[in-house]
Design an enzyme around this catalytic site. Sequence first.
Site, PDB file in Angstrom:
ATOM      1  N   GLU A  50     -36.206  -6.697 -19.702  1.00  0.00           N
ATOM      2  CA  GLU A  50     -37.649  -6.482 -19.768  1.00  0.00           C
ATOM      3  C   GLU A  50     -38.409  -7.812 -19.609  1.00  0.00           C
ATOM      4  O   GLU A  50     -39.414  -7.901 -18.900  1.00  0.00           O
ATOM      5  CB  GLU A  50     -38.035  -5.858 -21.115  1.00  0.00           C
ATOM      6  CG  GLU A  50     -37.435  -4.480 -21.375  1.00  0.00           C
ATOM      7  CD  GLU A  50     -36.065  -4.525 -22.044  1.00  0.00           C
ATOM      8  OE1 GLU A  50     -35.263  -5.422 -21.715  1.00  0.00           O
ATOM      9  OE2 GLU A  50     -35.793  -3.657 -22.886  1.00  0.00           O
ATOM     10  N   CYS A  86     -37.614  -6.878 -27.321  1.00  0.00           N
ATOM     11  CA  CYS A  86     -38.280  -6.495 -26.079  1.00  0.00           C
ATOM     12  C   CYS A  86     -39.415  -5.507 -26.349  1.00  0.00           C
ATOM     13  O   CYS A  86     -40.405  -5.472 -25.614  1.00  0.00           O
ATOM     14  CB  CYS A  86     -37.284  -5.868 -25.122  1.00  0.00           C
ATOM     15  SG  CYS A  86     -36.071  -7.049 -24.540  1.00  0.00           S
ATOM     16  N   THR A 198       8.534  -1.692 -22.339  1.00  0.00           N
ATOM     17  CA  THR A 198       8.021  -2.349 -21.131  1.00  0.00           C
ATOM     18  C   THR A 198       8.083  -3.870 -21.280  1.00  0.00           C
ATOM     19  O   THR A 198       8.461  -4.580 -20.342  1.00  0.00           O
ATOM     20  CB  THR A 198       6.572  -1.900 -20.845  1.00  0.00           C
ATOM     21  OG1 THR A 198       6.578  -0.491 -20.634  1.00  0.00           O
ATOM     22  CG2 THR A 198       6.002  -2.595 -19.637  1.00  0.00           C
ATOM     23  N   ARG A 209      -3.056 -13.148 -11.732  1.00  0.00           N
ATOM     24  CA  ARG A 209      -2.770 -14.245 -10.795  1.00  0.00           C
ATOM     25  C   ARG A 209      -3.111 -13.911  -9.348  1.00  0.00           C
ATOM     26  O   ARG A 209      -3.188 -14.802  -8.508  1.00  0.00           O
ATOM     27  CB  ARG A 209      -1.305 -14.687 -10.916  1.00  0.00           C
ATOM     28  CG  ARG A 209      -0.288 -13.601 -10.649  1.00  0.00           C
ATOM     29  CD  ARG A 209       1.079 -13.972 -11.245  1.00  0.00           C
ATOM     30  NE  ARG A 209       2.036 -12.878 -11.082  1.00  0.00           N
ATOM     31  CZ  ARG A 209       2.085 -11.822 -11.909  1.00  0.00           C
ATOM     32  NH1 ARG A 209       1.251 -11.732 -12.936  1.00  0.00           N
ATOM     33  NH2 ARG A 209       2.957 -10.862 -11.711  1.00  0.00           N
TER      34      ARG A 209
HETATM   35  C1  AOF Z   1     -32.750  -4.790 -24.312  1.00  0.00           C
HETATM   36  N1  AOF Z   1     -32.735  -5.299 -23.061  1.00  0.00           N
HETATM   37  O1  AOF Z   1     -31.703  -6.329 -21.375  1.00  0.00           O
HETATM   38  C2  AOF Z   1     -30.439  -5.882 -23.294  1.00  0.00           C
HETATM   39  C3  AOF Z   1     -30.473  -5.301 -24.598  1.00  0.00           C
HETATM   40  O2  AOF Z   1     -28.147 -11.002 -28.913  1.00  0.00           O
HETATM   41  P1  AOF Z   1     -29.213 -10.376 -28.050  1.00  0.00           P
HETATM   42  O3  AOF Z   1     -30.584 -10.740 -28.511  1.00  0.00           O
HETATM   43  O4  AOF Z   1     -29.002 -10.653 -26.578  1.00  0.00           O
HETATM   44  O5  AOF Z   1     -29.125  -8.781 -28.263  1.00  0.00           O
HETATM   45  C4  AOF Z   1     -28.037  -8.048 -27.790  1.00  0.00           C
HETATM   46  C5  AOF Z   1     -28.254  -6.594 -28.081  1.00  0.00           C
HETATM   47  O6  AOF Z   1     -29.501  -6.151 -27.518  1.00  0.00           O
HETATM   48  C6  AOF Z   1     -27.190  -5.714 -27.423  1.00  0.00           C
HETATM   49  O7  AOF Z   1     -26.094  -5.468 -28.280  1.00  0.00           O
HETATM   50  C7  AOF Z   1     -27.966  -4.431 -27.156  1.00  0.00           C
HETATM   51  O8  AOF Z   1     -28.089  -3.645 -28.328  1.00  0.00           O
HETATM   52  C8  AOF Z   1     -29.330  -4.980 -26.765  1.00  0.00           C
HETATM   53  N2  AOF Z   1     -29.344  -5.303 -25.340  1.00  0.00           N
HETATM   54  N3  AOF Z   1     -31.621  -4.758 -25.044  1.00  0.00           N
HETATM   55  O9  AOF Z   1     -33.803  -4.381 -24.796  1.00  0.00           O
HETATM   56  C9  AOF Z   1     -31.646  -5.842 -22.514  1.00  0.00           C
HETATM   57  N4  AOF Z   1     -29.330  -6.461 -22.781  1.00  0.00           N
HETATM   58 ZN    ZN Z   2     -34.178  -6.707 -25.663  1.00  0.00          ZN
END
Ligand code: AOF
Ligand code: ZN
Length: 328
Positions: A50, A86, A198, A209
């Site tokens: 965002e 956000c 295995t 690799r």
């Molecule tokens: C959003 N927009 O683009 C993403 C979100 O440690 P931070 O601040 O980067 O937060 C990571 C968490 O935020 C992640 O586990 C997920 O819940 C959310 N990711 N949220 O609004 C984003 N990548």
């Molecule tokens: Zn966010």
Amino acid sequence: MSRALELATLGRGFVSPNPMVGCVIVHGDGADARIIGEGWHQRHGEAHAERNAIASIKPSDNQLIADSTAYVTLEPCSHFGKQPPCADLLIEKRVGRVVVCNPDPNPLVAGGGIQKLRDAGIRVETGLLEAEGRWLNRRFFTFMEQQRPYVILKWAETADGFIGGTDKQPVAITGPVAQRLNHRWRTEEDAILVGTTTALTDNPRLNARLWPGRNPTRIVLDQHQKLPASLHLFDGTQPTIRFTDALLRPFTLLQLLTELHQLGEQSMIVEGGAATLQGFINADLWDEARIFRSPNRLGNGTKSPEIHGETIDRQPVGADELRVIRRR
Ligand code: AOF
Ligand code: ZN
């Protein structure tokens, strides 16, 4: 939203353990609709989708934000992590409307972002292209919702359904193209697991690799502690975890996955052998299976695992055929 999902994929390989997220900001609707900003989560620890989308808006378009819709593939976050929330940003910029693909299962967010936006008077709709979004971030959703890694079963079988020969010698089943693809897959998941037989019979390296990228953490089931330190698995070239008392009963496989969840392993490939693969299938602890079938026949040997699911892909890979199955 389709464009936002496409943008999200550009973060593949750089954002884990965060989900891949994309955002598109559209002014107006119908024939007059125009994208005024777009962005994606590019790197773990850095700006969320965002924020990047808002930052891409031209200053001359700034006054259009209030009449615009933000299409986001994941619910905007409401918590302070490595990045500020956000949801707060969208409120501060006075975005007119927000459309979300998937709610965020992260307990730190879990509906809190949508609530925050609604409390601020912003219209929020959810569920657009939901299935596509869940598939894109299937590792993240499984890890968060089921508290275990996303499990991918992988094996190669002959045309007559054998996964290996009768003696304890390893047999090559697939051709070089399938082998390379398999190494590429190893760079895409956090962990890779094999059972005791295995480990002993094939003495595998379980590294990547034949493809550039990072090696997964090796997980080895060492029943009765019979694996010698001389195996390639214990050469110290890559993180390796030996589970000495993980017996192949459903209860303990779940325990094993719970342990891996605690270690932060979001996804894992299970590369055999037959008993280990069947153990995961019988315990219903799998998500996806990737099965190579070669044109060769063995006549006899170890039967390949029995699995039922939804076939989602079938394609030739060199002289072999790849079939991808999803758990129903
Ligand atoms: C959003 N927009 O683009 C993403 C979100 O440690 P931070 O601040 O980067 O937060 C990571 C968490 O935020 C992640 O586990 C997920 O819940 C959310 N990711 N949220 O609004 C984003 N990548
Ligand atoms: Zn966010």
